[in-house]
Motif scaffolding. Sequence first.
Motif, PDB file in Angstrom:
ATOM      1  N   THR A  45      47.243  45.433  34.706  1.00  0.00           N
ATOM      2  CA  THR A  45      46.542  46.689  34.972  1.00  0.00           C
ATOM      3  C   THR A  45      45.271  46.529  35.797  1.00  0.00           C
ATOM      4  N   ARG A  46      44.823  45.324  36.032  1.00  0.00           N
ATOM      5  CA  ARG A  46      43.550  45.126  36.715  1.00  0.00           C
ATOM      6  C   ARG A  46      43.691  45.279  38.229  1.00  0.00           C
ATOM      7  N   PRO A  47      42.587  45.499  38.917  1.00  0.00           N
ATOM      8  CA  PRO A  47      42.624  45.513  40.380  1.00  0.00           C
ATOM      9  C   PRO A  47      42.727  44.090  40.930  1.00  0.00           C
ATOM     10  N   ALA A  92      38.842  49.123  41.478  1.00  0.00           N
ATOM     11  CA  ALA A  92      37.783  48.113  41.392  1.00  0.00           C
ATOM     12  C   ALA A  92      36.460  48.863  41.467  1.00  0.00           C
ATOM     13  N   LYS A  93      35.627  48.691  40.467  1.00  0.00           N
ATOM     14  CA  LYS A  93      34.350  49.394  40.413  1.00  0.00           C
ATOM     15  C   LYS A  93      33.247  48.525  41.022  1.00  0.00           C
ATOM     16  N   ASN A  94      32.331  49.182  41.707  1.00  0.00           N
ATOM     17  CA  ASN A  94      31.154  48.514  42.254  1.00  0.00           C
ATOM     18  C   ASN A  94      31.543  47.286  43.092  1.00  0.00           C
ATOM     19  N   LEU A  95      32.474  47.492  44.012  1.00  0.00           N
ATOM     20  CA  LEU A  95      32.962  46.412  44.871  1.00  0.00           C
ATOM     21  C   LEU A  95      31.895  46.034  45.891  1.00  0.00           C
ATOM     22  N   ARG A  96      31.555  44.738  45.921  1.00  0.00           N
ATOM     23  CA  ARG A  96      30.612  44.218  46.901  1.00  0.00           C
ATOM     24  C   ARG A  96      31.315  43.151  47.726  1.00  0.00           C
ATOM     25  N   LEU A  97      31.448  43.417  49.015  1.00  0.00           N
ATOM     26  CA  LEU A  97      32.090  42.491  49.940  1.00  0.00           C
ATOM     27  C   LEU A  97      31.018  41.788  50.765  1.00  0.00           C
ATOM     28  N   SER A  98      31.265  40.536  51.076  1.00  0.00           N
ATOM     29  CA  SER A  98      30.316  39.825  51.940  1.00  0.00           C
ATOM     30  C   SER A  98      31.043  38.747  52.732  1.00  0.00           C
ATOM     31  N   VAL A 117      35.334  35.395  52.854  1.00  0.00           N
ATOM     32  CA  VAL A 117      35.013  36.753  52.397  1.00  0.00           C
ATOM     33  C   VAL A 117      34.953  36.705  50.874  1.00  0.00           C
ATOM     34  N   THR A 118      33.843  37.162  50.311  1.00  0.00           N
ATOM     35  CA  THR A 118      33.678  37.205  48.857  1.00  0.00           C
ATOM     36  C   THR A 118      33.760  38.646  48.393  1.00  0.00           C
ATOM     37  N   ALA A 119      34.524  38.847  47.323  1.00  0.00           N
ATOM     38  CA  ALA A 119      34.650  40.171  46.715  1.00  0.00           C
ATOM     39  C   ALA A 119      34.187  40.074  45.263  1.00  0.00           C
ATOM     40  N   LYS A 120      33.142  40.831  44.931  1.00  0.00           N
ATOM     41  CA  LYS A 120      32.678  40.914  43.544  1.00  0.00           C
ATOM     42  C   LYS A 120      32.922  42.345  43.083  1.00  0.00           C
ATOM     43  N   TYR A 121      33.537  42.498  41.919  1.00  0.00           N
ATOM     44  CA  TYR A 121      33.822  43.844  41.426  1.00  0.00           C
ATOM     45  C   TYR A 121      33.963  43.825  39.918  1.00  0.00           C
ATOM     46  N   GLU A 122      33.980  45.018  39.343  1.00  0.00           N
ATOM     47  CA  GLU A 122      34.013  45.161  37.887  1.00  0.00           C
ATOM     48  C   GLU A 122      35.265  45.913  37.463  1.00  0.00           C
ATOM     49  N   PHE A 123      35.776  45.521  36.285  1.00  0.00           N
ATOM     50  CA  PHE A 123      36.911  46.221  35.685  1.00  0.00           C
ATOM     51  C   PHE A 123      36.961  45.862  34.206  1.00  0.00           C
ATOM     52  N   GLY A 167      34.914  46.087  31.746  1.00  0.00           N
ATOM     53  CA  GLY A 167      33.782  45.393  31.154  1.00  0.00           C
ATOM     54  C   GLY A 167      33.611  43.967  31.647  1.00  0.00           C
ATOM     55  N   LYS A 168      34.445  43.532  32.601  1.00  0.00           N
ATOM     56  CA  LYS A 168      34.338  42.175  33.143  1.00  0.00           C
ATOM     57  C   LYS A 168      33.940  42.252  34.610  1.00  0.00           C
ATOM     58  N   THR A 169      33.312  41.185  35.078  1.00  0.00           N
ATOM     59  CA  THR A 169      32.968  41.066  36.493  1.00  0.00           C
ATOM     60  C   THR A 169      33.816  39.963  37.109  1.00  0.00           C
ATOM     61  N   PHE A 170      34.452  40.277  38.219  1.00  0.00           N
ATOM     62  CA  PHE A 170      35.287  39.314  38.941  1.00  0.00           C
ATOM     63  C   PHE A 170      34.545  38.914  40.212  1.00  0.00           C
TER      64      PHE A 170
END
Length: 199
Positions: free
Chosen positions: A51-53, A80-86, A144-150, A152-155
Amino acid sequence: MTTADLINLAIAVATTVSVAISLAVAIVTYKSVQASRAAVDVMREQLEASTRPYILIAPTVRPMSTFVQLRIMNSGTSSAKNLRLSLDKDYFFNAENSPAQNIRRFAAFVHPIYEFPPQAELVFHLGVGHRIFTSDLSPLRFTVTAKYEFGGKTFDESTIVDLQPYMNSGKPIDPVAERLEQIRDELKSLRGQLPKHDA
């Protein structure tokens, strides 16, 4: 040995056997609880995995061309919540030395994306092969780094984008696009053969 001694011995043996059985039952129960917890953990992990992104990052080549693109897609089944790409390096579109062409400074790589839904896709144009493969302004390998939340966890996931394998490779051919191009050429040819009428 008197009858009383035999009774006491029998009681002692029965007590020892009872304690041994109780201990065995306790061990079996403990092992069963551990196995149940492990099974619940596995099921929880499987549910999360299904079920996760998943943020997929990959270079692509547009069909019938040498135009290279960077594709970022949520291939999972949840947002994916609060996705930060860099990007770890500057990358200038089509090797054009202009701050406005630096993909690393584009909005998607500077500002968080509040919600990136399932099947959402971002496509960034990297440039034409003969330009980007011969310039330091367009590195052939970057991360490319992707940080996101789902849930209650941060990936925090990093993907190495390697463009080197695309050098000197043939153009991808889409049979449908190729046939449409042939039809277009035939229509142009037919239009050129039609007599011209004055209005």
